[in-house]
Design an enzyme around this catalytic site. Sequence first.
Site, PDB file in Angstrom:
ATOM      1  N   SER A  35       0.832  -1.211   0.000  1.00  0.00           N
ATOM      2  CA  SER A  35       0.000   0.000   0.000  1.00  0.00           C
ATOM      3  C   SER A  35       0.861   1.253   0.000  1.00  0.00           C
ATOM      4  O   SER A  35       1.701   1.436   0.892  1.00  0.00           O
ATOM      5  CB  SER A  35      -0.897   0.022   1.240  1.00  0.00           C
ATOM      6  OG  SER A  35      -1.916  -0.910   1.107  1.00  0.00           O
ATOM      7  N   HIS A  66      -3.275   0.648  -4.695  1.00  0.00           N
ATOM      8  CA  HIS A  66      -2.831  -0.546  -5.432  1.00  0.00           C
ATOM      9  C   HIS A  66      -3.333  -0.440  -6.864  1.00  0.00           C
ATOM     10  O   HIS A  66      -4.542  -0.442  -7.103  1.00  0.00           O
ATOM     11  CB  HIS A  66      -3.384  -1.829  -4.806  1.00  0.00           C
ATOM     12  CG  HIS A  66      -2.796  -2.145  -3.465  1.00  0.00           C
ATOM     13  ND1 HIS A  66      -1.832  -3.103  -3.283  1.00  0.00           N
ATOM     14  CD2 HIS A  66      -3.024  -1.607  -2.251  1.00  0.00           C
ATOM     15  CE1 HIS A  66      -1.489  -3.159  -2.005  1.00  0.00           C
ATOM     16  NE2 HIS A  66      -2.213  -2.250  -1.351  1.00  0.00           N
ATOM     17  N   HIS A  88      -5.801  -9.007  -1.587  1.00  0.00           N
ATOM     18  CA  HIS A  88      -5.922  -9.336  -0.160  1.00  0.00           C
ATOM     19  C   HIS A  88      -7.167 -10.196   0.043  1.00  0.00           C
ATOM     20  O   HIS A  88      -8.211  -9.927  -0.589  1.00  0.00           O
ATOM     21  CB  HIS A  88      -6.084  -8.060   0.678  1.00  0.00           C
ATOM     22  CG  HIS A  88      -5.025  -7.024   0.472  1.00  0.00           C
ATOM     23  ND1 HIS A  88      -5.074  -6.120  -0.578  1.00  0.00           N
ATOM     24  CD2 HIS A  88      -3.908  -6.737   1.172  1.00  0.00           C
ATOM     25  CE1 HIS A  88      -4.009  -5.323  -0.513  1.00  0.00           C
ATOM     26  NE2 HIS A  88      -3.285  -5.676   0.539  1.00  0.00           N
ATOM     27  N   TYR A  90      -9.283  -9.987   2.291  1.00  0.00           N
ATOM     28  CA  TYR A  90     -10.434  -9.188   2.749  1.00  0.00           C
ATOM     29  C   TYR A  90     -11.209  -8.550   1.597  1.00  0.00           C
ATOM     30  O   TYR A  90     -12.351  -8.106   1.771  1.00  0.00           O
ATOM     31  CB  TYR A  90     -10.024  -8.123   3.781  1.00  0.00           C
ATOM     32  CG  TYR A  90      -9.118  -7.019   3.261  1.00  0.00           C
ATOM     33  CD1 TYR A  90      -9.589  -5.999   2.444  1.00  0.00           C
ATOM     34  CD2 TYR A  90      -7.778  -6.986   3.634  1.00  0.00           C
ATOM     35  CE1 TYR A  90      -8.758  -5.001   1.967  1.00  0.00           C
ATOM     36  CE2 TYR A  90      -6.933  -5.986   3.168  1.00  0.00           C
ATOM     37  CZ  TYR A  90      -7.429  -5.001   2.333  1.00  0.00           C
ATOM     38  OH  TYR A  90      -6.600  -4.015   1.872  1.00  0.00           O
ATOM     39  N   GLU A  91     -10.585  -8.501   0.398  1.00  0.00           N
ATOM     40  CA  GLU A  91     -11.320  -7.975  -0.765  1.00  0.00           C
ATOM     41  C   GLU A  91     -12.300  -9.014  -1.307  1.00  0.00           C
ATOM     42  O   GLU A  91     -13.064  -8.725  -2.224  1.00  0.00           O
ATOM     43  CB  GLU A  91     -10.339  -7.620  -1.891  1.00  0.00           C
ATOM     44  CG  GLU A  91      -9.359  -6.516  -1.542  1.00  0.00           C
ATOM     45  CD  GLU A  91      -8.308  -6.359  -2.632  1.00  0.00           C
ATOM     46  OE1 GLU A  91      -8.633  -5.816  -3.701  1.00  0.00           O
ATOM     47  OE2 GLU A  91      -7.156  -6.803  -2.422  1.00  0.00           O
ATOM     48  N   ALA A 118       2.726  -2.189   3.921  1.00  0.00           N
ATOM     49  CA  ALA A 118       2.539  -1.160   4.944  1.00  0.00           C
ATOM     50  C   ALA A 118       2.013  -1.881   6.178  1.00  0.00           C
ATOM     51  O   ALA A 118       1.159  -2.751   6.055  1.00  0.00           O
ATOM     52  CB  ALA A 118       1.520  -0.138   4.459  1.00  0.00           C
ATOM     53  N   MET A 222      -2.055  -6.931   6.790  1.00  0.00           N
ATOM     54  CA  MET A 222      -3.146  -7.745   6.222  1.00  0.00           C
ATOM     55  C   MET A 222      -2.736  -8.464   4.937  1.00  0.00           C
ATOM     56  O   MET A 222      -3.582  -8.792   4.114  1.00  0.00           O
ATOM     57  CB  MET A 222      -4.346  -6.845   5.929  1.00  0.00           C
ATOM     58  CG  MET A 222      -4.804  -6.010   7.114  1.00  0.00           C
ATOM     59  SD  MET A 222      -6.172  -4.929   6.657  1.00  0.00           S
ATOM     60  CE  MET A 222      -6.181  -3.782   8.045  1.00  0.00           C
ATOM     61  N   SER A 223      -1.430  -8.686   4.750  1.00  0.00           N
ATOM     62  CA  SER A 223      -0.996  -9.301   3.480  1.00  0.00           C
ATOM     63  C   SER A 223       0.259 -10.137   3.705  1.00  0.00           C
ATOM     64  O   SER A 223       0.560 -10.548   4.813  1.00  0.00           O
ATOM     65  CB  SER A 223      -0.707  -8.189   2.459  1.00  0.00           C
ATOM     66  OG  SER A 223       0.437  -7.459   2.857  1.00  0.00           O
ATOM     67  N   ASN A 246       2.109   3.468  10.886  1.00  0.00           N
ATOM     68  CA  ASN A 246       1.340   4.000  12.037  1.00  0.00           C
ATOM     69  C   ASN A 246       1.689   3.157  13.249  1.00  0.00           C
ATOM     70  O   ASN A 246       2.135   2.013  13.110  1.00  0.00           O
ATOM     71  CB  ASN A 246      -0.170   3.901  11.755  1.00  0.00           C
ATOM     72  CG  ASN A 246      -0.594   2.485  11.430  1.00  0.00           C
ATOM     73  OD1 ASN A 246      -0.354   1.981  10.316  1.00  0.00           O
ATOM     74  ND2 ASN A 246      -1.196   1.808  12.391  1.00  0.00           N
ATOM     75  N   HIS A 280      -6.635   4.425   6.423  1.00  0.00           N
ATOM     76  CA  HIS A 280      -5.874   3.996   5.239  1.00  0.00           C
ATOM     77  C   HIS A 280      -5.217   5.200   4.556  1.00  0.00           C
ATOM     78  O   HIS A 280      -4.132   5.076   3.975  1.00  0.00           O
ATOM     79  CB  HIS A 280      -6.810   3.253   4.279  1.00  0.00           C
ATOM     80  CG  HIS A 280      -6.084   2.611   3.120  1.00  0.00           C
ATOM     81  ND1 HIS A 280      -5.099   1.655   3.286  1.00  0.00           N
ATOM     82  CD2 HIS A 280      -6.188   2.796   1.767  1.00  0.00           C
ATOM     83  CE1 HIS A 280      -4.635   1.284   2.100  1.00  0.00           C
ATOM     84  NE2 HIS A 280      -5.280   1.955   1.163  1.00  0.00           N
TER      85      HIS A 280
HETATM   86  O1  LIG Z   1      -0.899  -4.476   0.856  1.00  0.00           O
HETATM   87  P1  LIG Z   1      -0.453  -3.948   2.172  1.00  0.00           P
HETATM   88  O2  LIG Z   1      -0.227  -5.021   3.169  1.00  0.00           O
HETATM   89  O3  LIG Z   1       0.739  -3.028   2.056  1.00  0.00           O
HETATM   90  O4  LIG Z   1      -1.651  -3.040   2.695  1.00  0.00           O
HETATM   91  C1  LIG Z   1      -1.831  -2.609   4.041  1.00  0.00           C
HETATM   92  C2  LIG Z   1      -2.715  -3.600   4.771  1.00  0.00           C
HETATM   93  C3  LIG Z   1      -4.091  -3.184   4.267  1.00  0.00           C
HETATM   94  O5  LIG Z   1      -4.319  -3.723   2.996  1.00  0.00           O
HETATM   95  C4  LIG Z   1      -4.008  -1.720   4.163  1.00  0.00           C
HETATM   96  C5  LIG Z   1      -4.476  -1.068   5.429  1.00  0.00           C
HETATM   97  O6  LIG Z   1      -4.256   0.310   5.431  1.00  0.00           O
HETATM   98  O7  LIG Z   1      -2.595  -1.415   3.989  1.00  0.00           O
HETATM   99  N1  LIG Z   2      -3.684  -4.864  10.509  1.00  0.00           N
HETATM  100  C1  LIG Z   2      -3.101  -3.711  10.232  1.00  0.00           C
HETATM  101  N2  LIG Z   2      -2.662  -3.472   8.996  1.00  0.00           N
HETATM  102  C2  LIG Z   2      -2.071  -2.289   8.758  1.00  0.00           C
HETATM  103  N3  LIG Z   2      -1.533  -1.808   7.620  1.00  0.00           N
HETATM  104  C3  LIG Z   2      -1.054  -0.573   7.895  1.00  0.00           C
HETATM  105  N4  LIG Z   2      -1.268  -0.258   9.177  1.00  0.00           N
HETATM  106  C4  LIG Z   2      -1.903  -1.318   9.739  1.00  0.00           C
HETATM  107  C5  LIG Z   2      -2.388  -1.589  11.057  1.00  0.00           C
HETATM  108  O1  LIG Z   2      -2.282  -0.792  11.979  1.00  0.00           O
HETATM  109  N5  LIG Z   2      -2.968  -2.797  11.238  1.00  0.00           N
END
Ligand SMILES: O=P(O)(O)O[C@@H]1C[C@H](O)[C@@H](CO)O1
Ligand SMILES: Nc1nc2[nH]cnc2c(=O)[nH]1
Length: 306
Positions: A35, A66, A88, A90-91, A118, A222-223, A246, A280
């Site tokens: 991300s 993305h 992901h 979750y999509e 991220a 989340m990935s 963050n 996000h």
């Molecule tokens: O694809 P990534 O893991 O970089 O994306 C992060 C996890 C979630 O998809 C999203 C949350 O802000 O960013």
């Molecule tokens: N689960 C999770 N995914 C993230 N992706 C970017 N920041 C975060 C976060 O605080 N928690």
Amino acid sequence: MHDVPQLPFDAAIAAIKAQVPERLQSPRVGIVCGSGLGGIVNSIQDLHLVQYNTIPGFAESTVPGHKSSLAFGTMGGVPVVAMLGRFHPYEGHPLRVVVYPIRVMARLGIANLILTNAAGGLNPKLAVGTIVALHDHLALPNMTGMNALLGPLTSPTHQRFIPLSDAYSPGLRRLLFLGAHHLGLDPDAVTEGTYAWVSGPTYESPAEGRFLRLVGADVVGMSTVPEVLAAREEGLDVMALSLVTNAVVIPETYRDIRAEVAAELAGKPVDLPPAQVVSHEEVLEIGKAKGEVMMKLVEYVVSAIP
Ligand SMILES: O=P(O)(O)O[C@@H]1C[C@H](O)[C@@H](CO)O1
Ligand SMILES: Nc1nc2[nH]cnc2c(=O)[nH]1
């Protein structure tokens, strides 16, 4: 190599090869941009983009930050392919779809995979902007029935039981830290840690953040983990980099609403703590602001792979 049942590998490879010059058709390194980290594409020369919607079996990424294309080209003279946008769970993408591009890149000939993401910082020592090279992961979904390798064996020549004790290549991480040194980065700018994979799309509740920290995770996202599993099954060397976008809020105490009401009724002033919520948009903003360091490190590692 045999193919995963029902996944159109031959058609995908043919569609890609029809759109990419022959000199770039056999990349050595695959890169996945997390991300806000699509700026990595700026260090690719001789760039050729292939839209996901032209590749049989590929889905579309629906997440802001993305894009949905594969970038072919060279980095420091090395042929590479980069995913500008990942899938992901979750999509709503099934896990076999989430990891399909990794398997396609393996069939194109990559031997090394660099994943970026991220992530939220759980370890209080990690400042926003820190890059964390994963040395381990903690994946509750894997342990509770959401493992990307569940199901029929990928092919008769693939292994069923994949060890994960050596999932994150020490050799690639060594190159990363050499890169950090050569780029003159602050020693705290790049470190190592453990990534907790959660399904999302909700960010962590305070109790979830506290739990993940207590069980040893430094960052959460989340990935990445499903992609790592598929890559290891395909025999690739893997490096995964998290950009801390963050800090996950893990308060030691909760707001005491009962005490606040009692104070209010007694006519005493009530100090309200500032609300801390992650978004996000914030994740993407930090990705853009700090993505250049990630790009330079990836560039260094790609050029230095023997
Ligand atoms: O694809 P990534 O893991 O970089 O994306 C992060 C996890 C979630 O998809 C999203 C949350 O802000 O960013
Ligand atoms: N689960 C999770 N995914 C993230 N992706 C970017 N920041 C975060 C976060 O605080 N928690």
